[in-house]
Design a protein around this motif. Sequence first.
Motif, PDB file in Angstrom:
ATOM      1  N   PHE A 103      39.290  40.164  35.702  1.00  0.00           N
ATOM      2  CA  PHE A 103      38.575  38.944  35.336  1.00  0.00           C
ATOM      3  C   PHE A 103      39.600  37.920  34.846  1.00  0.00           C
ATOM      4  O   PHE A 103      40.411  38.222  33.959  1.00  0.00           O
ATOM      5  CB  PHE A 103      37.597  39.177  34.188  1.00  0.00           C
ATOM      6  CG  PHE A 103      36.597  40.278  34.388  1.00  0.00           C
ATOM      7  CD1 PHE A 103      36.266  40.762  35.646  1.00  0.00           C
ATOM      8  CD2 PHE A 103      35.961  40.838  33.279  1.00  0.00           C
ATOM      9  CE1 PHE A 103      35.334  41.769  35.810  1.00  0.00           C
ATOM     10  CE2 PHE A 103      35.027  41.845  33.430  1.00  0.00           C
ATOM     11  CZ  PHE A 103      34.711  42.316  34.687  1.00  0.00           C
ATOM     12  N   LEU A 104      39.537  36.706  35.373  1.00  0.00           N
ATOM     13  CA  LEU A 104      40.382  35.609  34.915  1.00  0.00           C
ATOM     14  C   LEU A 104      39.544  34.339  34.791  1.00  0.00           C
ATOM     15  O   LEU A 104      38.499  34.211  35.421  1.00  0.00           O
ATOM     16  CB  LEU A 104      41.530  35.352  35.901  1.00  0.00           C
ATOM     17  CG  LEU A 104      42.586  36.442  36.079  1.00  0.00           C
ATOM     18  CD1 LEU A 104      43.561  36.050  37.181  1.00  0.00           C
ATOM     19  CD2 LEU A 104      43.330  36.706  34.787  1.00  0.00           C
ATOM     20  N   ALA A 105      40.025  33.391  33.987  1.00  0.00           N
ATOM     21  CA  ALA A 105      39.352  32.107  33.855  1.00  0.00           C
ATOM     22  C   ALA A 105      40.373  30.981  33.823  1.00  0.00           C
ATOM     23  O   ALA A 105      41.578  31.208  33.655  1.00  0.00           O
ATOM     24  CB  ALA A 105      38.483  32.083  32.596  1.00  0.00           C
ATOM     25  N   ASP A 106      39.874  29.780  33.947  1.00  0.00           N
ATOM     26  CA  ASP A 106      40.706  28.587  34.061  1.00  0.00           C
ATOM     27  C   ASP A 106      41.507  28.336  32.779  1.00  0.00           C
ATOM     28  O   ASP A 106      40.953  28.272  31.689  1.00  0.00           O
ATOM     29  CB  ASP A 106      39.797  27.390  34.352  1.00  0.00           C
ATOM     30  CG  ASP A 106      40.561  26.142  34.715  1.00  0.00           C
ATOM     31  OD1 ASP A 106      41.799  26.212  34.875  1.00  0.00           O
ATOM     32  OD2 ASP A 106      39.919  25.077  34.827  1.00  0.00           O
ATOM     33  N   GLU A 107      42.816  28.196  32.925  1.00  0.00           N
ATOM     34  CA  GLU A 107      43.695  27.829  31.813  1.00  0.00           C
ATOM     35  C   GLU A 107      44.057  26.344  31.845  1.00  0.00           C
ATOM     36  O   GLU A 107      44.821  25.871  31.013  1.00  0.00           O
ATOM     37  CB  GLU A 107      44.992  28.629  31.868  1.00  0.00           C
ATOM     38  CG  GLU A 107      44.849  30.116  31.649  1.00  0.00           C
ATOM     39  CD  GLU A 107      46.186  30.814  31.688  1.00  0.00           C
ATOM     40  OE1 GLU A 107      46.534  31.480  30.692  1.00  0.00           O
ATOM     41  OE2 GLU A 107      46.889  30.698  32.722  1.00  0.00           O
ATOM     42  N   GLY A 108      43.518  25.628  32.847  1.00  0.00           N
ATOM     43  CA  GLY A 108      43.871  24.228  33.001  1.00  0.00           C
ATOM     44  C   GLY A 108      45.220  24.017  33.655  1.00  0.00           C
ATOM     45  O   GLY A 108      45.819  22.941  33.552  1.00  0.00           O
ATOM     46  N   LYS A 109      45.698  25.046  34.368  1.00  0.00           N
ATOM     47  CA  LYS A 109      47.015  24.968  35.003  1.00  0.00           C
ATOM     48  C   LYS A 109      46.940  25.120  36.519  1.00  0.00           C
ATOM     49  O   LYS A 109      47.927  25.428  37.171  1.00  0.00           O
ATOM     50  CB  LYS A 109      47.923  26.061  34.434  1.00  0.00           C
ATOM     51  CG  LYS A 109      48.119  25.999  32.931  1.00  0.00           C
ATOM     52  CD  LYS A 109      48.946  27.170  32.445  1.00  0.00           C
ATOM     53  CE  LYS A 109      49.105  27.162  30.932  1.00  0.00           C
ATOM     54  NZ  LYS A 109      49.873  28.349  30.443  1.00  0.00           N
ATOM     55  N   GLY A 110      45.743  24.935  37.089  1.00  0.00           N
ATOM     56  CA  GLY A 110      45.593  25.094  38.526  1.00  0.00           C
ATOM     57  C   GLY A 110      44.729  26.292  38.875  1.00  0.00           C
ATOM     58  O   GLY A 110      44.122  26.927  38.007  1.00  0.00           O
ATOM     59  N   LYS A 111      44.673  26.621  40.157  1.00  0.00           N
ATOM     60  CA  LYS A 111      43.803  27.680  40.654  1.00  0.00           C
ATOM     61  C   LYS A 111      44.123  29.019  39.993  1.00  0.00           C
ATOM     62  O   LYS A 111      45.289  29.398  39.856  1.00  0.00           O
ATOM     63  CB  LYS A 111      43.959  27.799  42.175  1.00  0.00           C
ATOM     64  CG  LYS A 111      43.007  28.798  42.811  1.00  0.00           C
ATOM     65  CD  LYS A 111      43.151  28.819  44.322  1.00  0.00           C
ATOM     66  CE  LYS A 111      42.186  29.832  44.930  1.00  0.00           C
ATOM     67  NZ  LYS A 111      42.314  29.898  46.415  1.00  0.00           N
ATOM     68  N   ARG A 112      43.066  29.715  39.589  1.00  0.00           N
ATOM     69  CA  ARG A 112      43.218  31.035  38.963  1.00  0.00           C
ATOM     70  C   ARG A 112      41.993  31.872  39.323  1.00  0.00           C
ATOM     71  O   ARG A 112      41.048  31.980  38.537  1.00  0.00           O
ATOM     72  CB  ARG A 112      43.376  30.898  37.453  1.00  0.00           C
ATOM     73  CG  ARG A 112      43.976  32.132  36.761  1.00  0.00           C
ATOM     74  CD  ARG A 112      44.231  31.846  35.302  1.00  0.00           C
ATOM     75  NE  ARG A 112      44.971  32.933  34.666  1.00  0.00           N
ATOM     76  CZ  ARG A 112      44.616  33.508  33.526  1.00  0.00           C
ATOM     77  NH1 ARG A 112      43.520  33.128  32.885  1.00  0.00           N
ATOM     78  NH2 ARG A 112      45.343  34.489  33.012  1.00  0.00           N
ATOM     79  N   PRO A 113      41.993  32.473  40.502  1.00  0.00           N
ATOM     80  CA  PRO A 113      40.806  33.197  40.959  1.00  0.00           C
ATOM     81  C   PRO A 113      40.515  34.421  40.121  1.00  0.00           C
ATOM     82  O   PRO A 113      41.420  35.048  39.560  1.00  0.00           O
ATOM     83  CB  PRO A 113      41.166  33.593  42.388  1.00  0.00           C
ATOM     84  CG  PRO A 113      42.669  33.663  42.393  1.00  0.00           C
ATOM     85  CD  PRO A 113      43.102  32.573  41.464  1.00  0.00           C
ATOM     86  N   THR A 114      39.252  34.772  40.019  1.00  0.00           N
ATOM     87  CA  THR A 114      38.839  36.014  39.392  1.00  0.00           C
ATOM     88  C   THR A 114      38.571  37.043  40.488  1.00  0.00           C
ATOM     89  O   THR A 114      38.614  36.725  41.673  1.00  0.00           O
ATOM     90  CB  THR A 114      37.590  35.789  38.512  1.00  0.00           C
ATOM     91  OG1 THR A 114      37.409  36.922  37.663  1.00  0.00           O
ATOM     92  CG2 THR A 114      36.334  35.580  39.351  1.00  0.00           C
ATOM     93  N   GLY A 115      38.311  38.287  40.092  1.00  0.00           N
ATOM     94  CA  GLY A 115      38.012  39.319  41.086  1.00  0.00           C
ATOM     95  C   GLY A 115      39.215  39.846  41.819  1.00  0.00           C
ATOM     96  O   GLY A 115      39.083  40.463  42.889  1.00  0.00           O
TER      97      GLY A 115
END
Length: 266
Positions: free
Chosen positions: A144-156
């Motif tokens: 699981f990942l979420a947006d850090e405000g640094k660009g694309k960060r897909p989950t799954g």
Amino acid sequence: MTPSSKNLRLLLALPLLFAATPFSHAAEEGKWVTLFNGKDLTGWTPKITGHPLGENTHNTFRIEDGILKVSYDGYDKFDKQYGHLYTNIAYSRYIFRCEYRFEGKMMADAPHYVNLNSGVMIHSQSPQSMGLNQEFPSSIEFQFLADEGKGKRPTGNMCSPGTNIVMDGKLITQHIVNSTSPTFPPDEWVKIEVEVRGSDEVIHRVNGVEVLRYQKPQLDPENKISPATELLDAGAAKILSYGHIALQAEGQGVWFRNIELKSLEE
């Protein structure tokens, strides 16, 4: 500290014993079963790095208002106290689903990658076979990942502590394989589903959409990220056809709800 080879051989048999035990959340074929009773951790076992099996250090895992929460409000510092909460039953062919969202900030002394990061492990070694100071179980992680405000960060994504997978007929030894999922904000509830068909195939879905597919999860004899040779030396099968499910606590607060499983056993 790690279990002796003799004890480890006995521990490797535990998943089969648990699988045959009529726990309250044992799944019937074709029916969704809730894996938590909404009140406590019955049917699950915590293992936190540096602490004895079954000790829920600082009340890391707790259920409040029907939500399973990973919380660090009882910690002075993280100090590499990686935690996992394991099902007491080992599963082989099933669909697991839940919803997650992140809560609060990561622990200040946790590694940078922990920020807005958690996951669920499948085909995991049993918590009884974990060494006292072992940080991650040999398993396959639905990350699981979420947006850090640094660009694309897909989950799954797929992460592979102590394991490898096969994709398009090729052995994949890299630790992370990215999914095709979009990026989600931290406070949004995200629905995830992992369909596990023994060693044949694993499918990741996010909000009902397939984002990743792979085959033949297996132990990694080179011990990348997490040790697997002790399991292999004790007689564990290299190809992973069953294992425990484990929810992760690695320094970032995260909430889980609607945690369910449907058996695909014939």
